[in-house]
Design a protein around this motif. Structure first.
Motif, PDB file in Angstrom:
ATOM      1  N   TRP A 142       0.829  -1.206   0.000  1.00  0.00           N
ATOM      2  CA  TRP A 142       0.000   0.000   0.000  1.00  0.00           C
ATOM      3  C   TRP A 142       0.869   1.263   0.000  1.00  0.00           C
ATOM      4  O   TRP A 142       0.544   2.251  -0.662  1.00  0.00           O
ATOM      5  CB  TRP A 142      -0.913  -0.011   1.211  1.00  0.00           C
ATOM      6  CG  TRP A 142      -1.657   1.275   1.414  1.00  0.00           C
ATOM      7  CD1 TRP A 142      -1.463   2.214   2.380  1.00  0.00           C
ATOM      8  CD2 TRP A 142      -2.706   1.787   0.589  1.00  0.00           C
ATOM      9  NE1 TRP A 142      -2.325   3.253   2.228  1.00  0.00           N
ATOM     10  CE2 TRP A 142      -3.114   3.031   1.128  1.00  0.00           C
ATOM     11  CE3 TRP A 142      -3.361   1.316  -0.559  1.00  0.00           C
ATOM     12  CZ2 TRP A 142      -4.119   3.789   0.570  1.00  0.00           C
ATOM     13  CZ3 TRP A 142      -4.370   2.078  -1.109  1.00  0.00           C
ATOM     14  CH2 TRP A 142      -4.743   3.296  -0.547  1.00  0.00           C
ATOM     15  N   THR A 143       1.980   1.229   0.736  1.00  0.00           N
ATOM     16  CA  THR A 143       2.878   2.391   0.759  1.00  0.00           C
ATOM     17  C   THR A 143       3.474   2.650  -0.621  1.00  0.00           C
ATOM     18  O   THR A 143       3.578   3.804  -1.056  1.00  0.00           O
ATOM     19  CB  THR A 143       4.000   2.155   1.780  1.00  0.00           C
ATOM     20  OG1 THR A 143       3.425   1.905   3.071  1.00  0.00           O
ATOM     21  CG2 THR A 143       4.909   3.369   1.881  1.00  0.00           C
ATOM     22  N   ARG A 144       3.847   1.582  -1.322  1.00  0.00           N
ATOM     23  CA  ARG A 144       4.400   1.765  -2.669  1.00  0.00           C
ATOM     24  C   ARG A 144       3.360   2.355  -3.617  1.00  0.00           C
ATOM     25  O   ARG A 144       3.672   3.239  -4.417  1.00  0.00           O
ATOM     26  CB  ARG A 144       4.881   0.412  -3.200  1.00  0.00           C
ATOM     27  CG  ARG A 144       6.148  -0.104  -2.522  1.00  0.00           C
ATOM     28  CD  ARG A 144       6.524  -1.460  -3.044  1.00  0.00           C
ATOM     29  NE  ARG A 144       7.715  -1.980  -2.379  1.00  0.00           N
ATOM     30  CZ  ARG A 144       8.222  -3.194  -2.598  1.00  0.00           C
ATOM     31  NH1 ARG A 144       7.606  -4.004  -3.463  1.00  0.00           N
ATOM     32  NH2 ARG A 144       9.286  -3.584  -1.962  1.00  0.00           N
ATOM     33  N   ILE A 145       2.121   1.852  -3.529  1.00  0.00           N
ATOM     34  CA  ILE A 145       1.065   2.397  -4.383  1.00  0.00           C
ATOM     35  C   ILE A 145       0.837   3.881  -4.084  1.00  0.00           C
ATOM     36  O   ILE A 145       0.693   4.713  -4.992  1.00  0.00           O
ATOM     37  CB  ILE A 145      -0.237   1.596  -4.192  1.00  0.00           C
ATOM     38  CG1 ILE A 145      -0.060   0.170  -4.708  1.00  0.00           C
ATOM     39  CG2 ILE A 145      -1.408   2.266  -4.897  1.00  0.00           C
ATOM     40  CD1 ILE A 145      -1.232  -0.735  -4.427  1.00  0.00           C
ATOM     41  N   ARG A 149       1.369   7.087  -6.596  1.00  0.00           N
ATOM     42  CA  ARG A 149       0.339   8.092  -6.875  1.00  0.00           C
ATOM     43  C   ARG A 149       0.859   9.498  -6.607  1.00  0.00           C
ATOM     44  O   ARG A 149       0.626  10.418  -7.410  1.00  0.00           O
ATOM     45  CB  ARG A 149      -0.900   7.809  -6.018  1.00  0.00           C
ATOM     46  CG  ARG A 149      -1.670   6.569  -6.438  1.00  0.00           C
ATOM     47  CD  ARG A 149      -2.845   6.350  -5.520  1.00  0.00           C
ATOM     48  NE  ARG A 149      -3.625   5.173  -5.918  1.00  0.00           N
ATOM     49  CZ  ARG A 149      -4.676   4.714  -5.235  1.00  0.00           C
ATOM     50  NH1 ARG A 149      -5.067   5.330  -4.115  1.00  0.00           N
ATOM     51  NH2 ARG A 149      -5.327   3.653  -5.666  1.00  0.00           N
ATOM     52  N   GLU A 150       1.551   9.679  -5.487  1.00  0.00           N
ATOM     53  CA  GLU A 150       2.092  10.995  -5.181  1.00  0.00           C
ATOM     54  C   GLU A 150       3.133  11.424  -6.203  1.00  0.00           C
ATOM     55  O   GLU A 150       3.187  12.603  -6.596  1.00  0.00           O
ATOM     56  CB  GLU A 150       2.702  10.996  -3.772  1.00  0.00           C
ATOM     57  CG  GLU A 150       1.676  10.869  -2.657  1.00  0.00           C
ATOM     58  CD  GLU A 150       2.326  10.940  -1.291  1.00  0.00           C
ATOM     59  OE1 GLU A 150       3.576  10.976  -1.235  1.00  0.00           O
ATOM     60  OE2 GLU A 150       1.580  10.968  -0.294  1.00  0.00           O
ATOM     61  N   ALA A 154       2.900  14.543  -8.558  1.00  0.00           N
ATOM     62  CA  ALA A 154       3.969  15.550  -8.536  1.00  0.00           C
ATOM     63  C   ALA A 154       4.477  15.828  -9.943  1.00  0.00           C
ATOM     64  O   ALA A 154       4.797  16.973 -10.281  1.00  0.00           O
ATOM     65  CB  ALA A 154       5.112  15.068  -7.638  1.00  0.00           C
ATOM     66  N   ARG A 155       4.576  14.761 -10.773  1.00  0.00           N
ATOM     67  CA  ARG A 155       5.011  14.983 -12.154  1.00  0.00           C
ATOM     68  C   ARG A 155       4.014  15.857 -12.910  1.00  0.00           C
ATOM     69  O   ARG A 155       4.407  16.730 -13.702  1.00  0.00           O
ATOM     70  CB  ARG A 155       5.179  13.635 -12.865  1.00  0.00           C
ATOM     71  CG  ARG A 155       6.444  12.893 -12.492  1.00  0.00           C
ATOM     72  CD  ARG A 155       6.754  11.799 -13.481  1.00  0.00           C
ATOM     73  NE  ARG A 155       5.677  10.819 -13.544  1.00  0.00           N
ATOM     74  CZ  ARG A 155       5.611   9.723 -12.800  1.00  0.00           C
ATOM     75  NH1 ARG A 155       6.559   9.489 -11.907  1.00  0.00           N
ATOM     76  NH2 ARG A 155       4.608   8.883 -12.934  1.00  0.00           N
TER      77      ARG A 155
END
Length: 234
Positions: A142-145, A149-150, A154-155
Motif C-alpha cells: 500500500w505504501t508503494r502504491i 500516486r504521489e 507531482a510529475r
C-alpha cells in the motif's frame, strides 16, 4: 508377557547398550558398568605432587563389565495382537512416540502433555509471525502504491509549473508590489504555493528549484515540501 531375545552386535558391548530383538528390530537398552576391583598405581614424585595440589590419588581399573541390571523395569507401548493360539505379539505404533521405554505411565503422560503444550504455543507463535509478515507485506504494498500516486501527481504538477513559468515570463512585465515579489529572487510575482504548508512566497521558477533539492524546505516556515502548486489569479 512378550517374548524377546537378548542379542549383542559387538563383543564385550563397548557401546554400553544391549539390543533386544522385539518388533522384528533391535531395540537398545542401556547397560550398567560394574567395577570389580580397583588397584593403586605405582607412586612417583610427580604422583605425590598431584595428590598435594588436590588432583586426587590415581588408581587403575583391574576389571570391569557391563550388565543389564536385575529387576530393571521396561515399559512396552504399542499394538497388542494374537500371533497364534498360544502367543501374543506387541508391535510399535507410529502414533505413539514410545515403544520400549524406562519411563512409567505417569512420566509418559507428562512428557506427552509437555510436547503438546510446546506444539500448541509453537503453532501460536508461528501463526502470529505469519500474520505479522502478511500485514507487513500488505502495508509495504500500500505504501508503494501511495508513493507512486504521489509521484505521478507531482510529475503532473511539475509539468503544469513548467508551463506556468513560460507564461509568467510574459505576464510579469507589469508593475509588481513589494508584497507580491518572490522572497528568493525578488524579481518575479509569487505564483507557487508549497504543499502541505500552503505558503505562497515564491515564483514558479524558484519554487521548482527548491522542489528539486534533495531535502526541499519551505523558505518561510522550514517545513518539508511534498510538491509545489501553481496558483492562478482570478
Amino acid at each position: 508377557m512378550v517374548p524377546f531375545v537378548l542379542v549383542s552386535t559387538e563383543l564385550g558391548n563397548p557401546t554400553g547398550v544391549v539390543h533386544i530383538n522385539v518388533d522384528k528390530a533391535d531395540q537398545p537398552l542401556p547397560l550398567t558398568t560394574v567395577f570389580h576391583k580397583l588397584i593403586p598405581l605405582e607412586t612417583t614424585p610427580y604422583t605425590l605432587f598431584q595428590t598435594i595440589i588436590g588432583n586426587g590419588y590415581p588408581i587403575a581399573l583391574l576389571d570391569e563389565e557391563k550388565i543389564l541390571p536385575i529387576g530393571k523395569k521396561i515399559t512396552a507401548i504399542g499394538l497388542c495382537q494374537a500371533k497364534d493360539a498360544e502367543s501374543v505379539e506387541i508391535t510399535s505404533c507410529p502414533e505413539i512416540p514410545f515403544f520400549l521405554s524406562e519411563l512409567t505411565k505417569d512420566e509418559m503422560q507428562a512428557q506427552l502433555a509437555s510436547r503438546a503444550r510446546i506444539l500448541f504455543w509453537g503453532s501460536i507463535v508461528l501463526g502470529t509471525l505469519s500474520v505479522c509478515l502478511v500485514g507487513h507485506a500488505i502495508y509495504r504494498g500500500w505504501t508503494r502504491i501511495k508513493l507512486r500516486r504521489e509521484a505521478r501527481h507531482a510529475r503532473q504538477m511539475f509539468e503544469e509549473a513548467e508551463d506556468a513559468i513560460h507564461r509568467d515570463d510574459s505576464s510579469d512585465d507589469d508593475e509588481i508590489g513589494d508584497g507580491q515579489l518572490c522572497v528568493v529572487c525578488l524579481r518575479k510575482r509569487r505564483r507557487a504555493a508549497f504543499i502541505p504548508c500552503g505558503h505562497l512566497v515564491c515564483c514558479s521558477e524558484c519554487a521548482l528549484t527548491i522542489e528539486r533539492t534533495p531535502h526541499p524546505l519551505c523558505p518561510m516556515c522550514r517545513q518539508d515540501i511534498r510538491y509545489m502548486m501553481r496558483v492562478y489569479d482570478s
